[in-house]
Design a protein around this motif. Structure first.
Motif, PDB file in Angstrom:
ATOM      1  N   MET A 505       0.855  -1.197   0.000  1.00  0.00           N
ATOM      2  CA  MET A 505       0.000   0.000   0.000  1.00  0.00           C
ATOM      3  C   MET A 505       0.882   1.236   0.000  1.00  0.00           C
ATOM      4  O   MET A 505       1.750   1.394   0.855  1.00  0.00           O
ATOM      5  N   ARG A 506       0.627   2.078  -0.973  1.00  0.00           N
ATOM      6  CA  ARG A 506       1.406   3.311  -1.054  1.00  0.00           C
ATOM      7  C   ARG A 506       0.683   4.390  -0.256  1.00  0.00           C
ATOM      8  O   ARG A 506      -0.539   4.528  -0.356  1.00  0.00           O
ATOM      9  N   THR A 507       1.435   5.161   0.503  1.00  0.00           N
ATOM     10  CA  THR A 507       0.785   6.243   1.245  1.00  0.00           C
ATOM     11  C   THR A 507       0.319   7.300   0.242  1.00  0.00           C
ATOM     12  O   THR A 507       0.818   7.372  -0.888  1.00  0.00           O
ATOM     13  N   LEU A 508      -0.622   8.098   0.690  1.00  0.00           N
ATOM     14  CA  LEU A 508      -1.334   9.036  -0.176  1.00  0.00           C
ATOM     15  C   LEU A 508      -0.399   9.811  -1.119  1.00  0.00           C
ATOM     16  O   LEU A 508       0.523  10.485  -0.672  1.00  0.00           O
ATOM     17  N   ASP A 509      -0.676   9.689  -2.422  1.00  0.00           N
ATOM     18  CA  ASP A 509       0.167  10.361  -3.420  1.00  0.00           C
ATOM     19  C   ASP A 509      -0.672  11.375  -4.193  1.00  0.00           C
ATOM     20  O   ASP A 509      -0.990  11.189  -5.362  1.00  0.00           O
ATOM     21  N   ILE A 510      -1.052  12.460  -3.514  1.00  0.00           N
ATOM     22  CA  ILE A 510      -1.828  13.494  -4.212  1.00  0.00           C
ATOM     23  C   ILE A 510      -0.890  14.614  -4.653  1.00  0.00           C
ATOM     24  O   ILE A 510       0.292  14.602  -4.340  1.00  0.00           O
ATOM     25  N   TRP A 530       4.160  20.400  -4.342  1.00  0.00           N
ATOM     26  CA  TRP A 530       3.721  19.760  -3.111  1.00  0.00           C
ATOM     27  C   TRP A 530       3.003  18.480  -3.492  1.00  0.00           C
ATOM     28  O   TRP A 530       1.820  18.485  -3.822  1.00  0.00           O
ATOM     29  N   ARG A 531       3.713  17.397  -3.471  1.00  0.00           N
ATOM     30  CA  ARG A 531       3.213  16.143  -4.029  1.00  0.00           C
ATOM     31  C   ARG A 531       3.649  14.978  -3.168  1.00  0.00           C
ATOM     32  O   ARG A 531       4.734  15.016  -2.578  1.00  0.00           O
ATOM     33  N   GLY A 532       2.816  13.935  -3.109  1.00  0.00           N
ATOM     34  CA  GLY A 532       3.205  12.698  -2.434  1.00  0.00           C
ATOM     35  C   GLY A 532       3.605  12.918  -0.991  1.00  0.00           C
ATOM     36  O   GLY A 532       2.928  13.614  -0.230  1.00  0.00           O
ATOM     37  N   ILE A 603      11.452   4.715  -5.917  1.00  0.00           N
ATOM     38  CA  ILE A 603      12.530   5.469  -6.561  1.00  0.00           C
ATOM     39  C   ILE A 603      11.910   6.057  -7.818  1.00  0.00           C
ATOM     40  O   ILE A 603      11.709   5.364  -8.823  1.00  0.00           O
ATOM     41  N   GLU A 604      11.530   7.331  -7.729  1.00  0.00           N
ATOM     42  CA  GLU A 604      10.901   7.944  -8.902  1.00  0.00           C
ATOM     43  C   GLU A 604      11.451   9.335  -9.214  1.00  0.00           C
ATOM     44  O   GLU A 604      10.986   9.994 -10.123  1.00  0.00           O
ATOM     45  N   LEU A 605      12.444   9.749  -8.469  1.00  0.00           N
ATOM     46  CA  LEU A 605      13.106  11.015  -8.775  1.00  0.00           C
ATOM     47  C   LEU A 605      14.580  10.731  -9.082  1.00  0.00           C
ATOM     48  O   LEU A 605      15.173   9.831  -8.482  1.00  0.00           O
ATOM     49  N   ASN A 627       7.066   5.670 -14.205  1.00  0.00           N
ATOM     50  CA  ASN A 627       6.269   6.713 -14.869  1.00  0.00           C
ATOM     51  C   ASN A 627       6.824   8.087 -14.514  1.00  0.00           C
ATOM     52  O   ASN A 627       7.069   8.921 -15.383  1.00  0.00           O
ATOM     53  N   ASP A 628       6.999   8.288 -13.218  1.00  0.00           N
ATOM     54  CA  ASP A 628       7.530   9.583 -12.804  1.00  0.00           C
ATOM     55  C   ASP A 628       9.021   9.683 -13.067  1.00  0.00           C
ATOM     56  O   ASP A 628       9.518  10.745 -13.435  1.00  0.00           O
ATOM     57  N   LEU A 629       9.725   8.580 -12.885  1.00  0.00           N
ATOM     58  CA  LEU A 629      11.174   8.644 -13.102  1.00  0.00           C
ATOM     59  C   LEU A 629      11.480   9.081 -14.543  1.00  0.00           C
ATOM     60  O   LEU A 629      12.343   9.919 -14.788  1.00  0.00           O
ATOM     61  N   ASP A 637       6.728  16.315 -19.212  1.00  0.00           N
ATOM     62  CA  ASP A 637       5.464  16.193 -18.483  1.00  0.00           C
ATOM     63  C   ASP A 637       4.687  14.971 -18.997  1.00  0.00           C
ATOM     64  O   ASP A 637       4.382  14.887 -20.182  1.00  0.00           O
ATOM     65  N   ARG A 638       4.373  14.048 -18.107  1.00  0.00           N
ATOM     66  CA  ARG A 638       3.718  12.816 -18.545  1.00  0.00           C
ATOM     67  C   ARG A 638       2.299  13.033 -19.054  1.00  0.00           C
ATOM     68  O   ARG A 638       1.686  12.141 -19.632  1.00  0.00           O
ATOM     69  N   ASN A 639       1.750  14.229 -18.822  1.00  0.00           N
ATOM     70  CA  ASN A 639       0.390  14.519 -19.266  1.00  0.00           C
ATOM     71  C   ASN A 639       0.324  15.355 -20.527  1.00  0.00           C
ATOM     72  O   ASN A 639      -0.755  15.668 -20.996  1.00  0.00           O
TER      73      ASN A 639
HETATM   74 MG    MG Z   1       4.561   8.130  -9.346  1.00  0.00          MG
END
Ligand code: MG
Ligand code: PEP
Length: 757
Positions: A505-510, A530-532, A603-605, A627-629, A637-639
């Motif tokens: 379970m990943r902690t809240l990633d908003i 301000w993320r994750g 590990i995403e940065l 995805n983020d890495l 930008d992934r979007n």
């Molecule tokens: Mg991510």
């Protein structure tokens, strides 16, 4: 100059169709640049030539008739080299091609500038003058700037024609390709159903009326309600605002009179349109013409019309006929689709998804892949309000739509759909077989869950655990932060369903592209903001409630793992562990019998990549969020569909970062997994397996495909391939090498094409 530029662009933007847009361009540019001629040539795919589409200064009869083949004449040369040509005397140039029909013999000076959209040349804009003089630098720069700004407008006007089956020069066309980005692989053939946000005039689709009389009644009722509202407001404002301002409501009321806007809308309804579409069309026409007025006061009136018509639309939509009708082969289209919009379509009818915004790794695309629905993202030029009911082919492998498909193309794609079904039936049989390479190396395939209730589906595909449960979903669907007990209930369901298999379970990633309506975060650069874990460490009460809920849910089960997203330094991990330990102690003191869970770091940065050892030493496992890495390593930008072609997990920098993480984690003796979408791409999975990952975690729909490919290849061949690609310097070359290896291993062609480039 800037003022004039802006003015022209705005006018062109408000034009109702391609030809009027071009007419505005030629008239205004000729006037502003004080030339004698301004013309626009557009490339017509069907004729394979540049057609003179609009001109002020050349003979009228030539417009629509004169065309130049690729490379022919000066216009052809501008297009071919995608570069401006600026000449004192055009007739002296070796490429000059005199066309009698145009009457251009008297014009000597020539400046032609290409109109370029997404690297392709749409056409050429030309200014000419009798005088023998080169246009000066300023004039050239002006035309280049204008052309760059107009390219997008022209492209979307062309797309509007194309979706109706008409080329720029008015020919009937078929098989028009609208390019986007792959969201989920697969092919779908069906009719588009547009979903649109409420009370937004700009996105209402044009649809035929099912019952004209009913539509008239809906419209009259909505008008009546708005009139009442206006009168109410008018009364309420008495004595509060100046009389002139109050008069505005009188003006509004007049606009709604039967001989004004309302009549136009009614006429259209009688002509067969549904009320919402008729209203939106009339409103937009009026808004456009007011926006084009030179007078500031009149221009402002566009806002009034928009406001008034939006109110009418609001009541029309309350009338209860917003619910779209989903055909048997629905291809759902929206400017920005949400998970809720997808959920509304009956499952057996949803065959394809198209999102005008977003890209291959937007969360909607990830959801679509989980559902196994072919998806195209980022088809930015499509005219959203002209799509409803149109037949299209959606090619999720290439990431494109084909409008007005011809019989031949349709048949070809029907065969692919059949092939797909056969392939899926074959994959079904692998369900209970282990995922081992041809030389018996065992690979562990886990699933990502959370975006929908996909527990059953995941187990059904033979998942051996959950590598990523995106816990933000229950938060996104709620109207406030869910309480500890509410969360615990949701988490318990997951843990029980998979027990004894592990659930991470990943902690809240908003933050980033995931916003909570009740906790808005407004930032210039949300993906760098301000993320994750940054949010949850700043709000320990939210973090602790979630951790307590997870551990509470794990009582009596021993399969919970906790993972931290968006980590950029060791202090975040240390602080998070302190909070987790404290929550654990408290729960034990409260009498709960729980096992302390393994903790992991994502590990995403890029920073985390280079601190893998330090981070891994603090925890039990690491998991790569590719995805983020990829987004952060490549600064893409992934979007954002504009830069989607640069987003590639096969980029050598991404591959070498990932390989680095695997080796460093192994050196400190920690488990390493990957839970980005890359793991679900069969070709990429082969590379990841060769790198030595303990676990590949992917969306449930990809699992059988990955299993099938890994079973057909040996670990030795995969390692040899990895050795080769690590020497390569280009993503495309890597992709080709991977494809070739899969081809040699006899992997089905549909498993070789994929959503990552
Ligand atoms: Mg991510
Ligand atoms: C990732 O970034 O690779 C990941 C798995 O997390 P998400 O896609 O939810 O950001």
């Amino acid at each position: 100059m800037l003022e004039q530029l802006r003015d022209i662009v705005q006018q062109v933007n408000s034009a109702r169709d391609l030809l009027s847009a071009l007419d505005i361009i030629v008239v205004r540019v000729r006037e502003v640049m004080a030339t004698q001629v301004c013309s626009v040539y557009l490339f017509d795919n069907d004729m394979n030539a540049h057609v003179l589409m609009a001109s002020k200064g050349l003979r009228k009869e030539a417009v629509g008739h004169v065309s130049l083949e690729i490379g022919e004449g000066l216009v052809g040369l501008v297009a071919k080299h995608a570069e401006p040509i600026n000449l004192k005397d055009a007739s002296m140039h070796p490429s000059f091609h005199y066309i009698q029909e145009t009457g251009e013999e008297s014009f000597h000076s020539f400046l032609g500038v290409p109109i370029i959209h997404h690297r392709s040349v749409l056409g050429v804009v030309v200014v000419q003058h009798e005088q023998e003089r080169r246009f000066d630098e300023g004039e050239e720069a002006f035309l280049i700037t204008l052309s760059a700004q107009l390219a997008g407008v022209i492209a979307s006007a062309e797309a509007t024609g194309a979706i109706a089956g008409i080329s720029p020069s008015g020919q009937k066309i078929s098989d028009t390709v609208f390019a986007g980005v792959s969201g989920a692989s697969g092919v779908a053939i069906g009719e588009m159903v547009v979903v649109f946000p409420k009370a937004n005039l700009f996105q209402v689709p044009i649809r035929p009326a099912r019952d004209i009389d009913k539509e008239i009644n809906y419209f009259s009722a909505a008008l009546h309600k708005v009139r009442e509202d206006m009168r109410d407001i008018y009364e309420r404002l008495a004595g509060q605002v100046a009389d002139e301002e109050r008069q505005l409501f009188d003006v509004y009321l007049h606009m709604l009179d039967d001989d004004a806007l309302a009549k136009e809308v009614l006429d259209r309804i009688k002509g067969g349109h549904w009320a919402q579409g008729a209203l939106a069309e009339v409103a937009l026409e009026h808004i456009r013409s007011f926006e084009m007025m030179p007078d500031d006061y009149l221009r402002e009136r566009a806002v009034d019309i928009k406001d008034l018509c939006s109110r009418v639309l609001f009541y029309l939509q309350q009338g209860g006929q917003v619910q779209a009708e989903y055909s048997e082969n629905t291809i759902l289209v929206g400017e920005e689709l949400t998970p809720a919009m997808l959920a509304e379509v009956p499952e057996n009818k949803l065959k394809g998804i198209v999102s005008l915004k977003g890209s291959g790794n937007s969360h909607v695309a990830i959801l679509a892949r989980t559902m196994g629905i072919p998806t195209v993202m980022g088809v930015v030029d499509l005219p959203i309000n002209r799509l409803d009911g149109k037949k299209v082919i959606l090619d999720g492998y290439k990431g494109e739509l084909i409008g007005n498909p011809s019989e031949i193309v349709r048949r070809r794609y029907e065969n692919t759909v059949k092939e797909q079904a056969e392939l899926n039936a074959g994959l079904e049989e692998l369900k209970d077989l282990p995922c081992s390479t041809a030389d018996n190396h065992r690979v562990h395939l886990w699933v990502n869950t959370g975006l929908i209730a996909d527990v059953a589906r995941s187990l059904d595909q033979g998942a051996e655990g959950v590598g990523l449960f995106r816990t933000e979903v229950p938060f996104l669907l709620s109207e406030r932060f869910p309480s500890e007990h509410e969360q615990a209930e949701i988490y318990r369901e997951q843990l029980e369903a998979f027990s004894p298999l592990p659930v991470t379970m990943r902690t809240l990633d908003i933050g980033g592209d995931k916003a909570l309506s009740y906790f808005p975060i407004k930032e210039e650069n949300p993906f760098l903001g301000w993320r994750g874990i940054r949010v949850t460490l700043d709000h320990p009460e939210i973090f602790t409630a979630q951790i307590r809920a997870m551990m509470r849910a794990s009582e009596g089960l021993a399969n919970l793992q906790i993972m931290l997203p968006m980590v950029s330094n060791v202090n975040e991990v240390k602080l998070a562990i302190q909070l987790i330990k404290r929550a654990y102690r408290e729960l034990v003191q409260e009498g709960l019998s729980i096992k302390y869970p393994p903790i992991g770091v994502m590990i995403e940065l890029p920073a985390a990549v280079y601190q893998t050892k330090s981070l891994a030493s603090l925890v039990d496992f690491v998991s790569i969020g590719s995805n983020d890495l990829t987004q952060y390593l490549l600064a893409v930008d992934r979007n954002n569909p504009r830069v989607a072609s640069l987003y590639s997990a096969f980029h050598p920098a991404v591959l070498s970062a990932i390989y680095h993480v695997v080796r460093e984690a192994q050196e400190v003796g920690k488990l390493v997994s990957i839970c980005g979408e890359m793991a679900g791409d069969p070709g990429a999975a082969v590379l990841l397996m060769a790198m030595g990952f303990d676990v590949l975690s992917m969306n449930a729909a990809s699992l059988p495909k990955v299993k099938s490919v890994i079973r057909s290849i040996s670990r030795g061949a995969a390692q040899e391939l990895l050795g080769q690609v690590l020497q390569m310097d280009d993503a495309q070359a890597v992709r080709s090498a991977v494809d070739l290896t899969l081809y040699n291993a006899g992997v089905d062609r549909l498993l070789r094409s994929s959503h990552i480039h």
